[in-house]
Every structure is written in C-alpha cells, then in structure tokens.
Design a protein around this motif. Structure first.
Motif, PDB file in Angstrom:
ATOM      1  N   ALA A   1       0.828  -1.208   0.000  1.00 28.53           N
ATOM      2  CA  ALA A   1       0.000   0.000   0.000  1.00 28.53           C
ATOM      3  C   ALA A   1       0.861   1.255   0.000  1.00 28.53           C
ATOM      4  O   ALA A   1       0.548   2.241  -0.684  1.00 28.53           O
ATOM      5  CB  ALA A   1      -0.924   0.003   1.213  1.00 28.53           C
ATOM      6  N   MET A   2       1.965   1.204   0.731  1.00 25.22           N
ATOM      7  CA  MET A   2       2.862   2.355   0.763  1.00 25.22           C
ATOM      8  C   MET A   2       3.441   2.627  -0.626  1.00 25.22           C
ATOM      9  O   MET A   2       3.503   3.766  -1.087  1.00 25.22           O
ATOM     10  CB  MET A   2       3.989   2.101   1.759  1.00 25.22           C
ATOM     11  N   PHE A   3       3.836   1.546  -1.316  1.00 22.28           N
ATOM     12  CA  PHE A   3       4.395   1.710  -2.658  1.00 22.28           C
ATOM     13  C   PHE A   3       3.339   2.127  -3.674  1.00 22.28           C
ATOM     14  O   PHE A   3       3.674   2.626  -4.750  1.00 22.28           O
ATOM     15  CB  PHE A   3       5.072   0.423  -3.114  1.00 22.28           C
ATOM     16  N   LEU A   4       2.069   1.909  -3.357  1.00 24.95           N
ATOM     17  CA  LEU A   4       1.003   2.353  -4.241  1.00 24.95           C
ATOM     18  C   LEU A   4       0.600   3.802  -3.971  1.00 24.95           C
ATOM     19  O   LEU A   4       0.154   4.512  -4.875  1.00 24.95           O
ATOM     20  CB  LEU A   4      -0.222   1.449  -4.082  1.00 24.95           C
ATOM     21  N   ILE A   5       0.757   4.244  -2.732  1.00 24.89           N
ATOM     22  CA  ILE A   5       0.386   5.614  -2.367  1.00 24.89           C
ATOM     23  C   ILE A   5       1.442   6.612  -2.836  1.00 24.89           C
ATOM     24  O   ILE A   5       1.123   7.714  -3.292  1.00 24.89           O
ATOM     25  CB  ILE A   5       0.180   5.727  -0.841  1.00 24.89           C
ATOM     26  N   ILE A   6       2.703   6.219  -2.747  1.00 25.01           N
ATOM     27  CA  ILE A   6       3.778   7.134  -3.114  1.00 25.01           C
ATOM     28  C   ILE A   6       3.668   7.627  -4.561  1.00 25.01           C
ATOM     29  O   ILE A   6       3.867   8.826  -4.824  1.00 25.01           O
ATOM     30  CB  ILE A   6       5.156   6.473  -2.859  1.00 25.01           C
TER      31      ILE A   6
ATOM     32  N   LEU B   1       8.587  11.345   2.060  1.00 25.30           N
ATOM     33  CA  LEU B   1       9.662  10.653   2.777  1.00 25.30           C
ATOM     34  C   LEU B   1       9.183  10.137   4.133  1.00 25.30           C
ATOM     35  O   LEU B   1       9.462   8.985   4.508  1.00 25.30           O
ATOM     36  CB  LEU B   1      10.855  11.591   2.956  1.00 25.30           C
ATOM     37  N   VAL B   2       8.438  10.983   4.844  1.00 29.34           N
ATOM     38  CA  VAL B   2       7.900  10.571   6.150  1.00 29.34           C
ATOM     39  C   VAL B   2       6.939   9.404   5.982  1.00 29.34           C
ATOM     40  O   VAL B   2       6.940   8.442   6.771  1.00 29.34           O
ATOM     41  CB  VAL B   2       7.194  11.757   6.846  1.00 29.34           C
ATOM     42  N   LEU B   3       6.106   9.489   4.938  1.00 32.83           N
ATOM     43  CA  LEU B   3       5.165   8.408   4.649  1.00 32.83           C
ATOM     44  C   LEU B   3       5.901   7.106   4.368  1.00 32.83           C
ATOM     45  O   LEU B   3       5.530   6.038   4.870  1.00 32.83           O
ATOM     46  CB  LEU B   3       4.293   8.778   3.453  1.00 32.83           C
ATOM     47  N   MET B   4       6.978   7.182   3.595  1.00 28.96           N
ATOM     48  CA  MET B   4       7.743   5.986   3.249  1.00 28.96           C
ATOM     49  C   MET B   4       8.389   5.371   4.486  1.00 28.96           C
ATOM     50  O   MET B   4       8.329   4.153   4.698  1.00 28.96           O
ATOM     51  CB  MET B   4       8.824   6.359   2.227  1.00 28.96           C
ATOM     52  N   ILE B   5       8.987   6.204   5.317  1.00 27.78           N
ATOM     53  CA  ILE B   5       9.648   5.702   6.523  1.00 27.78           C
ATOM     54  C   ILE B   5       8.633   5.101   7.492  1.00 27.78           C
ATOM     55  O   ILE B   5       8.839   4.008   8.035  1.00 27.78           O
ATOM     56  CB  ILE B   5      10.447   6.832   7.209  1.00 27.78           C
ATOM     57  N   SER B   6       7.510   5.806   7.687  1.00 21.49           N
ATOM     58  CA  SER B   6       6.485   5.324   8.619  1.00 21.49           C
ATOM     59  C   SER B   6       5.861   4.011   8.140  1.00 21.49           C
ATOM     60  O   SER B   6       5.699   3.063   8.915  1.00 21.49           O
ATOM     61  CB  SER B   6       5.388   6.379   8.788  1.00 21.49           C
ATOM     62  N   GLY B   7       5.520   3.977   6.848  1.00 22.55           N
ATOM     63  CA  GLY B   7       4.923   2.768   6.293  1.00 22.55           C
ATOM     64  C   GLY B   7       5.864   1.584   6.358  1.00 22.55           C
ATOM     65  O   GLY B   7       5.462   0.462   6.694  1.00 22.55           O
ATOM     66  N   SER B   8       7.128   1.819   6.054  1.00 18.64           N
ATOM     67  CA  SER B   8       8.129   0.750   6.106  1.00 18.64           C
ATOM     68  C   SER B   8       8.293   0.234   7.526  1.00 18.64           C
ATOM     69  O   SER B   8       8.375  -0.980   7.755  1.00 18.64           O
ATOM     70  CB  SER B   8       9.477   1.255   5.575  1.00 18.64           C
ATOM     71  N   TRP B   9       8.346   1.143   8.485  1.00 23.10           N
ATOM     72  CA  TRP B   9       8.525   0.736   9.881  1.00 23.10           C
ATOM     73  C   TRP B   9       7.346  -0.097  10.361  1.00 23.10           C
ATOM     74  O   TRP B   9       7.531  -1.148  10.987  1.00 23.10           O
ATOM     75  CB  TRP B   9       8.712   1.959  10.775  1.00 23.10           C
ATOM     76  N   LEU B  10       6.131   0.366  10.089  1.00 25.91           N
ATOM     77  CA  LEU B  10       4.948  -0.380  10.513  1.00 25.91           C
ATOM     78  C   LEU B  10       4.927  -1.769   9.890  1.00 25.91           C
ATOM     79  O   LEU B  10       4.608  -2.764  10.544  1.00 25.91           O
ATOM     80  CB  LEU B  10       3.677   0.381  10.126  1.00 25.91           C
ATOM     81  N   SER B  11       5.265  -1.836   8.624  1.00 21.64           N
ATOM     82  CA  SER B  11       5.242  -3.112   7.909  1.00 21.64           C
ATOM     83  C   SER B  11       6.283  -4.074   8.442  1.00 21.64           C
ATOM     84  O   SER B  11       5.984  -5.240   8.738  1.00 21.64           O
ATOM     85  CB  SER B  11       5.470  -2.872   6.419  1.00 21.64           C
ATOM     86  N   LEU B  12       7.507  -3.613   8.581  1.00 16.67           N
ATOM     87  CA  LEU B  12       8.606  -4.483   8.997  1.00 16.67           C
ATOM     88  C   LEU B  12       8.539  -4.845  10.470  1.00 16.67           C
ATOM     89  O   LEU B  12       9.081  -5.875  10.892  1.00 16.67           O
ATOM     90  CB  LEU B  12       9.953  -3.819   8.676  1.00 16.67           C
TER      91      LEU B  12
END
Length: 201
Positions: A60-65, A97-108
């Motif tokens: 979803a993060m990669f689709l929103i970006i 950038l914040v969205l990418m970092i936040s989404g990645s952290w939540l996912s991982l």
C-alpha cells in the motif's frame, strides 16, 4: 528551478510513479520477506512468519507514493512561481519521505514467532511486542473448513484466559505447527481441540 527544469523534473516524477506503481506488489513482498528472514529470524525460533498485514502495508505504501509523485509533477507543470514552487515541492517531498519511513517501519515491525517461552506477536499498530507465555495458555483449537466434504485447515486459536490469538494456517504454518502443538500438549497439558465448520455458500 526554471520552468524548463520544472517540466523535466515533472516528467521524471511521472515516469518514476508509473514504474513504482507496477513494481509495488513484487517490491513490497520482496522487501518484507528479505528483511524479516535476514534480520528478524533467529535460530531459537520454532516458527517465524510475517502476517498478511505486513505485506499489505508495504505494498500500500508503494502504491500511495506514486500518487504523491503525480501530484507533485502536476503542480510543477502548472506553477510558474519559482520560489513558491520550490517550497511546496520540498514540503511534498518531505511528506512523501515521512510516509515511506512510517509505512516501512509499521510493515517491517509486524511479525510473530514461537519459541520455547511462548508466542511473540508484534501487531501492526502496536509499538511493543506482546509475549504470550505457554505457561499461561488455557486452550488450543484448530478450525477446519468443510467445503463439499473436503476438510481444509483454516486457523489455529491459542486462548489465554479471556484473550484469543488467531493465526491463519498458511501452508508454512501447517508444515511447522506440529512440534509446537506437541510441546504444548506434552509439556503444558493443554490438548488441541479440532473444530470443523461448514463453508458458507
């Protein structure tokens, strides 16, 4: 940024957005699998897996970006004020950038594993990992779906007092759950209960 450079940057952003959109699913699955298997998996784990929510969040993060990139590109095409444009693009880039970092952290940071001490579950929206000790388990149930006379293992439920932890019986968990069940039954005296449910038409 001149108008010519802005148009060029906008075109590059749209190209990147299109590539990222089509690559979102394979990239999301690969990143979650690689990071979890490389940095989270431990030899002491009897079982380790990434919940579906982990993959969905990353994809979803990669689709929103790409949506943000297209918005930025559109803005670059339509705006001529250089100073204002640069400021707004910087803000939008920071948000991305914040969205990418936040989404990645939540996912991982979304996974679960089992070891000799119990079930460890780091849920998607929780900052801390929850630990459910085998010493506190009160019941254990496997739900099988009956679809036209064919029984398919669907999920396993671990009960700790009033709290239930449901884990989908993915092919991986089906292959690796038996030693865990055997340990809980033999060492903790909690027997696995089988429950068959009929699939809804």
């Amino acid at each position: 940024m001149s108008a010519h450079n802005a148009d060029r940057a906008g075109s590059l952003l749209i190209t990147a957005a299109v590539i990222l959109f089509f690559a979102a699913v394979p990239m999301g699955i690969f990143i979650v699998s690689f990071v979890h298997q490389s940095f989270y998996l431990n030899k002491t784990h009897w079982f380790f897996d990434s919940p579906m929510s982990s993959y969905i969040t990353m994809v979803a993060m990669f689709l929103i970006i790409p949506v943000f990139l297209i918005i930025i590109a559109t803005y670059l095409f339509k705006t001529n004020e250089s100073r204002k444009r640069n400021a707004n693009v910087s803000i939008a880039s920071l948000i991305t950038l914040v969205l990418m970092i936040s989404g990645s952290w939540l996912s991982l940071d979304n996974y679960y594993y089992m070891d000799e001490s119990g079930l460890h579950y780091d849920e998607l929206w929780k900052l801390d990992k929850s630990v459910y000790s085998w010493n506190d388990i009160t019941a254990m149930k496997q739900i099988n779906k009956n679809d036209g006379g064919t029984l398919t293992p669907e999920k396993v439920i671990f009960t700790y007092g009033k709290e239930e932890i449901e884990l989908p019986l993915s092919p991986k968990l089906r292959n690796e759950i038996e030693p865990v069940i055997a340990y809980v039954e033999n060492a903790k005296g909690v027997k696995l209960v089988m429950e068959n449910v009929t699939a809804e038409d």
